[in-house]
Design an enzyme around this catalytic site. Structure first.
Site, PDB file in Angstrom:
ATOM      1  N   ASN A   1      -0.916   1.251  -1.565  1.00  0.00           N
ATOM      2  CA  ASN A   1      -0.223  -0.005  -1.361  1.00  0.00           C
ATOM      3  C   ASN A   1      -0.242  -0.419   0.104  1.00  0.00           C
ATOM      4  OD1 ASN A   1       1.364  -2.269  -1.522  1.00  0.00           O
ATOM      5  ND2 ASN A   1       2.950  -1.329  -2.765  1.00  0.00           N
ATOM      6  N   ASP A   2       0.431   0.359   0.942  1.00  0.00           N
ATOM      7  CA  ASP A   2       0.569  -0.049   2.343  1.00  0.00           C
ATOM      8  C   ASP A   2      -0.771  -0.202   3.062  1.00  0.00           C
ATOM      9  OD1 ASP A   2       3.337   0.022   2.039  1.00  0.00           O
ATOM     10  OD2 ASP A   2       3.406   2.158   2.478  1.00  0.00           O
TER      11      ASP A   2
END
Lengths: 459, 98
Positions: free
Chosen positions: A385-386
């Site tokens: 995600n990040d």
């Protein structure tokens, strides 16, 4: 009084073994050998010390404690899953820091240090640094193991409390050097332990690996401090090596995440922390069934896979490899894009994929592959995600602003395999999830992959 | 030992430590950190030295704790690093079967 010359010479050999070990650990071909050279050096030095001590006492206690510690360490290291390895390293590091602190405390109590003012200073500093490394490592362990929140913990006025405790540490240290009394030493020990906790609490999840590396360097320094006090060259060299190389490694890691070290450590003290959002307003996302994803992939000609920690948590590396092999057998070009901090530590994802026998040459580092996303049909993000969050490029207020990311948003289509809409480890929302070209496939990564594989096979 | 000699060794070791890892690739950051972590487990030697002349229950207890902790650090550190690096060893050539 002095230890026999031959034991000193063997210590010298062990110190050289440590230097060679670190050197070899920096290269892929020699790393394993290097680790073993270091281990042999350590074992030999541990045996030799029994011959170096005059009039040795308490041998039974020493041997029993050694056996207990060795067994605990051995089984913990053998049992731990590769996904949980970063927190294991944090725990081992904490143990080392605690040990250095304990050694300094005994040295203080036995009173042999009063002869030399420098030794007294080194002892006091070891108590502080070792204590911070001990409790700090335990807090990083709790964060990584998700026994506590991985988000920055902001205590009201926390900044002032931390600075206050740090100053109190320094003041007491100064007092101890002038007047080395036991009560002041005990108070300092407690304050150092508290400082370690306060130091790590405000650090955000994604930055925790950098903190582990820094605390590792701290432990090295505290060991060097005791080497100085005990006039033991091996401890001095070994500890300093780790302190110096650990500091450099910490800087390299911070660079890989594209942020200065001060930002990592003190970022949460400042306004950026407030940006972290909890709730996601109800915005629409496009989700699909495994069949749709299967079709999308089967008719693509270039695919890039972005694996993340979620993949490893679901133990889905094998399934992912199966899918990639299947697509490649259909003549589709598939590559893995590895972000430098994919997983929970730099290089962690490489370890996890190596565990699933993914061939090296399919793994592409970020700099190598980032220009290729624009000519890619489908980018599949599995449990990451990040590291693909465009906020790192665009949103100057975001905690991850400035971190280099994979240019997944430039691909023709993007598929996210996610458990839920829950944000990533850094606790921030990802705009890319709401993008028009993004399709989400909700569910356990292993389960989803298995269904997609079946869908591709059915075509 | 001469305080000046100790200081000399300390300063020189800083440069050596910095130099030996300066060319590490990102892929090896985790194993390197873990290996360095194991090396500072050598505090076990220090723990043995101070415990060998410790007196009284307080000192002995702290000494035993120091030995247990440092042995965990040393043994666990080297073993977990070895496990990690085991995964990196060159596999039998896995060429794609296409």
């Amino acid at each position: 009084m002095n230890p026999p010359i031959w034991t000193e010479l063997i210590n010298l050999v062990a110190a050289v073994a440590f230097i060679l070990a670190l050197k070899a650990l920096s290269g892929p071909k020699t790393a394993r050998l290097g680790n073993r050279v270091g281990a042999i050096g350590a074992i030999v030095a541990t045996v030799v010390v029994f011959f170096a001590i005059n009039n040795i006492q308490n041998v039974e206690i020493i041997l029993i404690a050694m056996v207990v510690g060795s067994l605990l360490g051995y089984f913990a290291a053998k049992k731990v899953q590769m996904t949980q390895m970063p927190q294991m390293v944090a725990l081992f590091n904490g143990a080392g820091g605690g040990a250095a602190m304990a050694v300094a405390v005994i040295e203080f109590l036995t009173g042999s240090i009063y002869t030399s003012p420098i030794a007294l200073v080194a002892t006091v500093l070891t108590i502080i640094i070792g204590g911070v490394a001990f409790t700090g490592s335990i807090v990083t362990f709790l964060k990584l193991q998700e026994l506590m929140t991985s988000r920055p913990v902001i205590i009201p006025l926390g900044r002032f409390i931390t600075i206050g405790v740090a100053l109190a540490n320094l003041a007491l240290a100064g007092y101890l050097i002038v007047d080395p009394t036991a009560w002041a030493m005990w108070t300092l020990s407690v304050l150092a332990l508290v400082l370690g906790i306060l130091f790590v609490l405000p650090v955000g999840g994604a930055d925790v690996p950098i903190v582990i590396s820094l605390l590792n360097a701290f432990t090295g320094l505290s060991v060097a401090g005791m080497g100085y006090v005990l006039e033991n060259v091996l401890l001095l060299v070994g500890g300093t090596l780790v302190g110096a190389s650990g500091t450099l490694l910490t800087r390299l890691m911070a660079q890989a995440m594209g942020r200065p070290l001060t930002n990592t450590l003190f970022g949460a003290f400042t306004k950026t922390a407030q940006k972290i959002s909890n709730s996601q307003e109800d915005r629409s996302v496009k989700s699909a069934q495994p069949n749709d994803i299967g079709i999308m992939l089967a008719y693509a000609s270039r695919v890039i896979i972005v694996p993340g920690y979620g993949l490893a948590v679901a133990q889905a590396q094998q399934s992912l490899r199966e899918l990639v092999d299947l697509l490649m057998s259909k003549g589709i070009e598939v590559q893995y894009a590895i972000h430098p901090v994919a997983g929970r530590m730099p290089g962690h994802m490489n370890v996890l994929l190596a565990e699933a026998d993914v061939p090296y040459d399919q793994l592409k580092e970020m700099d190598e592959i980032n220009s290729e996303f624009a000519s890619t049909d489908v980018a599949v993000v599995v449990g990451a995600n990040d590291v693909v969050n465009p906020a790192a490029r665009t949103d100057a207020d975001s905690p991850i602003y400035g971190m280099p990311i994979l240019n997944v948003d430039q691909a023709e289509q993007v598929v996210f395999m996610k458990r839920s809409m829950r944000p990533g480890f850094a606790g921030i929302d990802n705009e890319l999830l709401f993008n028009d070209k993004t399709t989400l496939l909700f569910g356990d990564a292993k389960d989803s992959l298995t269904k997609v594989i079946a869908a591709v096979k059915a075509i | 030992m001469d305080q000046l000699a100790l200081l000399t060794i300390f300063i020189l070791s800083i440069f050596v430590g910095y130099e030996v890892v300066s060319k590490v690739s990102t892929v090896l950051h985790t194993p390197l950190m873990s290996g360095a972590n194991a090396i500072h487990g050598i505090i076990l030697v220090g723990a043995i030295i101070v415990t060998s002349h410790a007196e009284g229950a307080v000192e002995l207890t702290i000494g035993a704790i120091a030995i247990v902790l440092s042995a965990i650090n040393m043994v666990g550190g080297f073993v977990v690093t070895d496990r990690m690096l085991d995964l990196f060893k060159p596999k039998k050539k896995v060429e794609d079967k296409a």
